[in-house]
Design an enzyme around this catalytic site. Sequence first.
Site, PDB file in Angstrom:
ATOM      1  N   CYS A 157       1.218  -0.626   0.263  1.00  0.00           N
ATOM      2  CA  CYS A 157      -0.001   0.305   0.154  1.00  0.00           C
ATOM      3  C   CYS A 157       0.690   0.880  -0.410  1.00  0.00           C
ATOM      4  O   CYS A 157       1.116   1.198   1.128  1.00  0.00           O
ATOM      5  CB  CYS A 157      -0.660  -0.231   1.271  1.00  0.00           C
ATOM      6  SG  CYS A 157      -2.399   1.607   1.185  1.00  0.00           S
ATOM      7  N   HIS A 201      -9.486  -3.594  -2.383  1.00  0.00           N
ATOM      8  CA  HIS A 201      -8.214  -2.659  -1.820  1.00  0.00           C
ATOM      9  C   HIS A 201      -8.965  -1.420  -1.297  1.00  0.00           C
ATOM     10  O   HIS A 201      -8.347  -0.576  -0.833  1.00  0.00           O
ATOM     11  CB  HIS A 201      -6.860  -3.036  -2.553  1.00  0.00           C
ATOM     12  CG  HIS A 201      -6.370  -2.418  -1.965  1.00  0.00           C
ATOM     13  ND1 HIS A 201      -4.895  -3.019  -1.772  1.00  0.00           N
ATOM     14  CD2 HIS A 201      -5.501  -0.852  -1.504  1.00  0.00           C
ATOM     15  CE1 HIS A 201      -4.319  -2.309  -0.301  1.00  0.00           C
ATOM     16  NE2 HIS A 201      -4.427  -0.651  -0.695  1.00  0.00           N
ATOM     17  N   GLU A 202      -9.213  -0.607  -2.211  1.00  0.00           N
ATOM     18  CA  GLU A 202      -9.370   1.173  -2.722  1.00  0.00           C
ATOM     19  C   GLU A 202     -10.593   0.729  -1.745  1.00  0.00           C
ATOM     20  O   GLU A 202     -11.238   1.715  -1.148  1.00  0.00           O
ATOM     21  CB  GLU A 202      -9.986   1.484  -3.922  1.00  0.00           C
ATOM     22  CG  GLU A 202      -8.832   0.836  -4.714  1.00  0.00           C
ATOM     23  CD  GLU A 202      -7.343   1.680  -4.030  1.00  0.00           C
ATOM     24  OE1 GLU A 202      -6.170   1.475  -4.198  1.00  0.00           O
ATOM     25  OE2 GLU A 202      -7.752   2.513  -3.400  1.00  0.00           O
ATOM     26  N   HIS A 205     -10.386   1.082   2.152  1.00  0.00           N
ATOM     27  CA  HIS A 205      -9.373   2.680   2.855  1.00  0.00           C
ATOM     28  C   HIS A 205     -11.135   3.477   3.009  1.00  0.00           C
ATOM     29  O   HIS A 205     -10.177   4.357   4.179  1.00  0.00           O
ATOM     30  CB  HIS A 205      -8.397   3.124   1.554  1.00  0.00           C
ATOM     31  CG  HIS A 205      -7.024   2.649   1.273  1.00  0.00           C
ATOM     32  ND1 HIS A 205      -6.662   2.809   2.572  1.00  0.00           N
ATOM     33  CD2 HIS A 205      -6.617   2.189   0.064  1.00  0.00           C
ATOM     34  CE1 HIS A 205      -5.252   2.306   1.896  1.00  0.00           C
ATOM     35  NE2 HIS A 205      -5.428   1.893   0.897  1.00  0.00           N
TER      36      HIS A 205
END
Length: 331
Positions: A157, A201-202, A205
């Site tokens: 990351c 993954h995003e 966040h």
Amino acid sequence: APSQLHLGVFTPTCCMMRIYNRLALLIALFASPADSFSGSYQRLSNVVSNKHSFVMRLNPTSFQGTDFVITEYPRPALRRVPNISITEFDDTFQAKTQEMLMIMYESKGVGLAAPQIGLNENVFVYNPSDSKNMERVVCNPKITKYSEDVIVEQEGCLSLRSDECAGQVARSKWIETEYQNELGQKVIRRLKDFEARVFQHEFDHLKGILCLDRFPPEDREAAQENINKLLGLYTDSDAAADPDEEEFNNMMPRPLSARYMPPLEEEEEEEQEQPVGKSGGFGGGGFGAGGGKKATKKKKETKKKVKARDGKRSDNPMFKKTGKTAFANRK
């Protein structure tokens, strides 16, 4: 950065320290491999203990054309939830998303979420390919369905600075999503493989989740030294080391309880019989028309046999069925 000397009262001791620091810096610069240093990248402060004496590959300190920089762990913006929904899709918003894409490309990432530039807004950008036609701006996203099949790959990351903070992460092989694009239009898509991984993954966040929260214990332990360095570099009192408990408990798929070991491959030789015609030369009926008796020839072929592991390194049986593909060690 270590190359900057702090101003202070001039004393003989101070003078000697300055000379020592300059010599140490010159030695470090000439001793380091060429590919481990770039003028646009920071180096770790020598205030932080580094017993292995290696240099972390860090983010650029600034980006041309924008005031945004990469928000790094453990700044609170990475953990703050909920993020604000996007309601205005005007020129200002369009310009912001273009800045995010520019930062993503310059940082050599494949995705970037708003919290990673210090904005607690419900938007991220990504591009899973080398073509700009695949650029995506994702606003107010939902993942409506996760596949039961998962793929385990290495993930890192940008907000963790270093490839040394990478580890195994299990992601659904495919997902069904709903979101708004940069124009505010509703989009419904089913994503698979690498694009599905980047999206997940995003999406994490926006929930205050980092990939390290999904690492198995072995990878978390291996990365802990670098995690401690990042904690030590952040001196404010509002550091947010851990995710929101509710968001952590709602993560899909669940984090690995142990490192995943891919199936073993064994080679086996098999003999196959193949008919071989007896050639009659070029006369009396043409090439190969000489009529003789057919013989058989045994040919050995090598085949790979997949042998399932016994699962001792993981308590989740689904990982016995899933292959491992290479993750490009990018975000």
